[in-house]
Each structure stands twice: as structure tokens, then as C-alpha cells.
Design a protein around this motif. Structure first.
Motif, PDB file in Angstrom:
ATOM      1  N   GLY A   1       0.801  -1.220   0.000  1.00  0.00           N
ATOM      2  CA  GLY A   1       0.000   0.000   0.000  1.00  0.00           C
ATOM      3  C   GLY A   1       0.833   1.268   0.000  1.00  0.00           C
ATOM      4  N   LEU A   2       2.119   1.149  -0.330  1.00  0.00           N
ATOM      5  CA  LEU A   2       3.007   2.306  -0.384  1.00  0.00           C
ATOM      6  C   LEU A   2       2.988   2.902  -1.782  1.00  0.00           C
ATOM      7  CD1 LEU A   2       6.068   0.730   1.450  1.00  0.00           C
ATOM      8  CD2 LEU A   2       4.354   2.250   2.442  1.00  0.00           C
ATOM      9  N   GLU A   3       3.238   4.201  -1.854  1.00  0.00           N
ATOM     10  CA  GLU A   3       3.386   4.833  -3.167  1.00  0.00           C
ATOM     11  C   GLU A   3       4.633   4.270  -3.826  1.00  0.00           C
ATOM     12  OE1 GLU A   3       2.758   9.178  -3.642  1.00  0.00           O
ATOM     13  OE2 GLU A   3       2.689   9.100  -1.455  1.00  0.00           O
ATOM     14  N   ARG A   4       4.580   4.107  -5.128  1.00  0.00           N
ATOM     15  CA  ARG A   4       5.740   3.573  -5.852  1.00  0.00           C
ATOM     16  C   ARG A   4       6.677   4.702  -6.240  1.00  0.00           C
ATOM     17  NH1 ARG A   4       4.607  -1.645  -9.716  1.00  0.00           N
ATOM     18  NH2 ARG A   4       6.834  -1.940  -9.849  1.00  0.00           N
ATOM     19  N   VAL A   5       7.143   5.424  -5.239  1.00  0.00           N
ATOM     20  CA  VAL A   5       8.119   6.492  -5.455  1.00  0.00           C
ATOM     21  C   VAL A   5       9.487   5.940  -5.047  1.00  0.00           C
ATOM     22  CG1 VAL A   5       6.439   8.340  -5.136  1.00  0.00           C
ATOM     23  CG2 VAL A   5       7.675   7.486  -3.158  1.00  0.00           C
ATOM     24  N   PRO A   6      10.553   6.495  -5.608  1.00  0.00           N
ATOM     25  CA  PRO A   6      11.884   5.941  -5.335  1.00  0.00           C
ATOM     26  C   PRO A   6      12.220   5.767  -3.851  1.00  0.00           C
ATOM     27  CG  PRO A   6      12.019   7.501  -7.142  1.00  0.00           C
ATOM     28  CD  PRO A   6      10.616   7.578  -6.605  1.00  0.00           C
ATOM     29  N   ALA A   7      11.853   6.718  -3.017  1.00  0.00           N
ATOM     30  CA  ALA A   7      12.198   6.619  -1.595  1.00  0.00           C
ATOM     31  C   ALA A   7      11.524   5.427  -0.936  1.00  0.00           C
ATOM     32  CB  ALA A   7      11.810   7.904  -0.874  1.00  0.00           C
ATOM     33  N   LYS A   8      10.264   5.186  -1.246  1.00  0.00           N
ATOM     34  CA  LYS A   8       9.523   4.070  -0.655  1.00  0.00           C
ATOM     35  C   LYS A   8      10.053   2.736  -1.186  1.00  0.00           C
ATOM     36  CE  LYS A   8       6.537   6.644   1.559  1.00  0.00           C
ATOM     37  NZ  LYS A   8       6.406   6.697   2.989  1.00  0.00           N
ATOM     38  N   VAL A   9      10.301   2.664  -2.487  1.00  0.00           N
ATOM     39  CA  VAL A   9      10.815   1.435  -3.091  1.00  0.00           C
ATOM     40  C   VAL A   9      12.209   1.136  -2.542  1.00  0.00           C
ATOM     41  CG1 VAL A   9      11.503   0.329  -5.268  1.00  0.00           C
ATOM     42  CG2 VAL A   9       9.397   1.684  -5.155  1.00  0.00           C
ATOM     43  N   GLU A  10      13.028   2.168  -2.363  1.00  0.00           N
ATOM     44  CA  GLU A  10      14.374   1.978  -1.804  1.00  0.00           C
ATOM     45  C   GLU A  10      14.293   1.472  -0.369  1.00  0.00           C
ATOM     46  OE1 GLU A  10      18.392   1.693  -1.223  1.00  0.00           O
ATOM     47  OE2 GLU A  10      17.272   1.803  -3.077  1.00  0.00           O
ATOM     48  N   GLY A  11      13.328   1.958   0.401  1.00  0.00           N
ATOM     49  CA  GLY A  11      13.132   1.464   1.768  1.00  0.00           C
ATOM     50  C   GLY A  11      12.796  -0.020   1.772  1.00  0.00           C
ATOM     51  N   VAL A  12      11.912  -0.436   0.876  1.00  0.00           N
ATOM     52  CA  VAL A  12      11.550  -1.851   0.757  1.00  0.00           C
ATOM     53  C   VAL A  12      12.775  -2.644   0.294  1.00  0.00           C
ATOM     54  CG1 VAL A  12      10.158  -3.507  -0.550  1.00  0.00           C
ATOM     55  CG2 VAL A  12       9.095  -1.437   0.368  1.00  0.00           C
ATOM     56  N   ARG A  13      13.526  -2.097  -0.678  1.00  0.00           N
ATOM     57  CA  ARG A  13      14.716  -2.799  -1.175  1.00  0.00           C
ATOM     58  C   ARG A  13      15.730  -3.023  -0.052  1.00  0.00           C
ATOM     59  NH1 ARG A  13      19.491  -2.736  -1.539  1.00  0.00           N
ATOM     60  NH2 ARG A  13      19.676  -0.626  -0.817  1.00  0.00           N
ATOM     61  N   SER A  14      15.924  -1.999   0.769  1.00  0.00           N
ATOM     62  CA  SER A  14      16.868  -2.103   1.876  1.00  0.00           C
ATOM     63  C   SER A  14      16.442  -3.197   2.858  1.00  0.00           C
ATOM     64  CB  SER A  14      16.964  -0.750   2.580  1.00  0.00           C
ATOM     65  OG  SER A  14      17.779  -0.833   3.712  1.00  0.00           O
ATOM     66  N   LYS A  15      15.155  -3.215   3.188  1.00  0.00           N
ATOM     67  CA  LYS A  15      14.652  -4.229   4.120  1.00  0.00           C
ATOM     68  C   LYS A  15      14.729  -5.618   3.508  1.00  0.00           C
ATOM     69  CE  LYS A  15      11.713  -1.100   6.636  1.00  0.00           C
ATOM     70  NZ  LYS A  15      10.420  -0.488   6.748  1.00  0.00           N
ATOM     71  N   ALA A  16      14.344  -5.751   2.241  1.00  0.00           N
ATOM     72  CA  ALA A  16      14.385  -7.053   1.577  1.00  0.00           C
ATOM     73  C   ALA A  16      15.825  -7.556   1.464  1.00  0.00           C
ATOM     74  CB  ALA A  16      13.730  -6.966   0.198  1.00  0.00           C
ATOM     75  N   ALA A  17      16.748  -6.673   1.152  1.00  0.00           N
ATOM     76  CA  ALA A  17      18.159  -7.067   1.050  1.00  0.00           C
ATOM     77  C   ALA A  17      18.683  -7.532   2.411  1.00  0.00           C
ATOM     78  CB  ALA A  17      19.000  -5.907   0.523  1.00  0.00           C
ATOM     79  N   ARG A  18      18.302  -6.817   3.473  1.00  0.00           N
ATOM     80  CA  ARG A  18      18.728  -7.211   4.813  1.00  0.00           C
ATOM     81  C   ARG A  18      18.153  -8.587   5.153  1.00  0.00           C
ATOM     82  NH1 ARG A  18      17.683  -2.740   7.709  1.00  0.00           N
ATOM     83  NH2 ARG A  18      19.769  -2.042   7.295  1.00  0.00           N
ATOM     84  N   MET A  19      16.893  -8.813   4.782  1.00  0.00           N
ATOM     85  CA  MET A  19      16.270 -10.117   5.056  1.00  0.00           C
ATOM     86  C   MET A  19      16.938 -11.227   4.227  1.00  0.00           C
ATOM     87  SD  MET A  19      12.293  -8.978   5.328  1.00  0.00           S
ATOM     88  CE  MET A  19      11.669 -10.589   5.761  1.00  0.00           C
ATOM     89  N   ALA A  20      17.339 -10.904   3.014  1.00  0.00           N
ATOM     90  CA  ALA A  20      18.037 -11.889   2.183  1.00  0.00           C
ATOM     91  C   ALA A  20      19.409 -12.208   2.788  1.00  0.00           C
ATOM     92  CB  ALA A  20      18.181 -11.374   0.753  1.00  0.00           C
ATOM     93  N   ASP A  21      20.101 -11.191   3.276  1.00  0.00           N
ATOM     94  CA  ASP A  21      21.402 -11.401   3.914  1.00  0.00           C
ATOM     95  C   ASP A  21      21.281 -12.285   5.147  1.00  0.00           C
ATOM     96  OD1 ASP A  21      22.617  -9.799   2.033  1.00  0.00           O
ATOM     97  OD2 ASP A  21      22.708  -8.020   3.327  1.00  0.00           O
ATOM     98  N   ARG A  22      20.119 -12.222   5.823  1.00  0.00           N
ATOM     99  CA  ARG A  22      19.897 -12.968   7.057  1.00  0.00           C
ATOM    100  C   ARG A  22      19.182 -14.301   6.834  1.00  0.00           C
ATOM    101  NH1 ARG A  22      22.729 -11.666  11.074  1.00  0.00           N
ATOM    102  NH2 ARG A  22      22.657  -9.543  11.789  1.00  0.00           N
ATOM    103  N   GLY A  23      18.928 -14.666   5.553  1.00  0.00           N
ATOM    104  CA  GLY A  23      18.378 -15.977   5.250  1.00  0.00           C
ATOM    105  C   GLY A  23      16.868 -16.081   5.200  1.00  0.00           C
ATOM    106  N   TRP A  24      16.153 -14.983   5.360  1.00  0.00           N
ATOM    107  CA  TRP A  24      14.690 -15.006   5.310  1.00  0.00           C
ATOM    108  C   TRP A  24      14.169 -15.017   3.877  1.00  0.00           C
ATOM    109  CZ3 TRP A  24      11.630 -15.360   9.670  1.00  0.00           C
ATOM    110  CH2 TRP A  24      12.266 -15.171  10.893  1.00  0.00           C
ATOM    111  N   LEU A  25      14.878 -14.343   2.983  1.00  0.00           N
ATOM    112  CA  LEU A  25      14.461 -14.229   1.591  1.00  0.00           C
ATOM    113  C   LEU A  25      15.589 -14.682   0.671  1.00  0.00           C
ATOM    114  CD1 LEU A  25      12.861 -10.649   1.556  1.00  0.00           C
ATOM    115  CD2 LEU A  25      11.755 -12.828   2.086  1.00  0.00           C
ATOM    116  N   VAL A  26      15.226 -14.922  -0.579  1.00  0.00           N
ATOM    117  CA  VAL A  26      16.211 -15.231  -1.617  1.00  0.00           C
ATOM    118  C   VAL A  26      16.114 -14.128  -2.656  1.00  0.00           C
ATOM    119  CG1 VAL A  26      16.845 -16.831  -3.449  1.00  0.00           C
ATOM    120  CG2 VAL A  26      16.027 -17.712  -1.257  1.00  0.00           C
ATOM    121  N   LYS A  27      17.250 -13.528  -2.980  1.00  0.00           N
ATOM    122  CA  LYS A  27      17.281 -12.511  -4.023  1.00  0.00           C
ATOM    123  C   LYS A  27      17.739 -13.167  -5.310  1.00  0.00           C
ATOM    124  CE  LYS A  27      19.028  -8.002  -5.330  1.00  0.00           C
ATOM    125  NZ  LYS A  27      19.920  -6.896  -4.993  1.00  0.00           N
TER     126      LYS A  27
END
Length: 173
Positions: free
Chosen positions: A130-156
Motif C-alpha cells: 500500500g506504499l506509493e511507488r516512489v523511489p524513496a519508498k521502493v528503496e526502503g523496501v529494497r533495503s529491508k528485503a536485502a537485509r532479510m536476504a542477507d539474514r536468510g529469510w528471503l532469496v534474491k
């Protein structure tokens, strides 16, 4: 008198220069952010290693406890709340660790990916949250997803899309 096209070209040059200045500033801030995250990660790792050492095979029984004098009228210690707080550290995923160990923001990302039949881009995850697809919001999601991938929760995936790690595919509660 200057032509309209000439005036537009002049303004375009000014806008382009402004964009370049802002890009350079953004690159500097992102580099500083990476450095700060690495610095912070050192402390997180140190704390995790310390916890592992103190709660080793004997559950910490073989570690000498320091004698700490307790005052006669100490107030009762508050019991810790269950679950993670917003902005908390992402623990390394291991078998048996529940999604509730993550902060609410990270839990939402797991729910979105669990509901999806395909891997998602960060823009798609942001939209599903439900976030706007603006660069700042997408970058926030990217940062969280990357951190989760680094910690084994997600696969990039090489395409930059994310999926749940194999151990979480069954829902991960």
C-alpha cells in the motif's frame, strides 16, 4: 531578444545540472549509509557471537556468573514484551524461528511474498504494502528485503526479484 527554444534549453541545462548535483549527493549519502550499516552490523554480530558463547552447549551453565550485589529495595524488573519492535534488528533465520521474531514491517514483507505465487520486485512489494511507488519508498523496501536476504529469510534472484527462503515457503507463521 532570446528565442523561446533558447530559453527552454537554458532551463533544461539548469535542471540537468541540478539533477547531477542531487545524484552526487544521493550517492554520497548512500555510501555513508552503507558504511554506517556495516559499522552497526559489527555490533550486531558481536552481540550475537557473545550470546552464542554465553548460551553454548551447556546452555550457559559452564559460564561463571559474576556476583552482582542487589540493593534491598530494588524495584521489580519489567518483563520483556514478546515480539520484535519496529526498527529492530533482523535475526538470522534458522529452523524453528517464527516470523513473529521480525518487526512488523518485515513481517508484512514476508506476508506479501507468502501470498505471491511468483518472485516480486521491490516496487511490486511496495505496491502490495500500500506504499506509493516512489523511489524513496521502493528503496526502503529494497533495503529491508536485502537485509532479510542477507539474514536468510528471503532469496534474491539475479533479476533483483525476491522470494521467501525455502524453509519459509510453507507459510513461516
Amino acid at each position: 531578444m532570446p528565442s523561446v527554444v533558447g530559453l527552454l534549453e537554458e532551463r533544461e541545462r539548469g535542471a540537468r545540472q541540478r539533477v547531477e548535483v542531487l545524484r552526487q549527493e544521493a550517492d554520497r549519502v548512500l555510501a555513508e549509509l552503507r558504511d554506517a550499516e556495516l559499522f552497526w552490523e559489527r555490533f550486531v554480530t558481536a552481540r550475537e557471537v557473545l550470546t552464542e558463547v554465553l548460551t553454548g552447549p551447556g546452555g550457559g551453565a559452564d559460564v561463571e556468573e559474576a556476583v552482582v550485589p542487589v540493593a534491598e529495595s530494588t524495584a521489580p524488573t519489567p518483563t520483556p514484551k514478546r515480539g520484535a519492535m519496529p526498527g529492530s534488528v533482523v535475526p538470522v533465520w534458522r529452523e524453528g524461528l517464527e516470523v513473529s521474531a521480525l518487526s512488523p514491517d518485515y513481517q508484512q514483507i514476508v506476508r506479501v511474498l507468502a501470498a505471491s505465487k511468483t518472485a516480486l520486485t521491490c516496487g511490486e512489494i511496495a505496491s502490495a504494502l500500500g506504499l506509493e511507488r516512489v523511489p524513496a519508498k521502493v528503496e526502503g523496501v529494497r533495503s529491508k528485503a536485502a537485509r532479510m536476504a542477507d539474514r536468510g529469510w528471503l532469496v534474491k534472484e539475479p533479476s533483483g526479484r525476491f522470494t521467501l527462503a525455502p524453509g519459509l515457503r510453507g507459510g513461516g507463521s
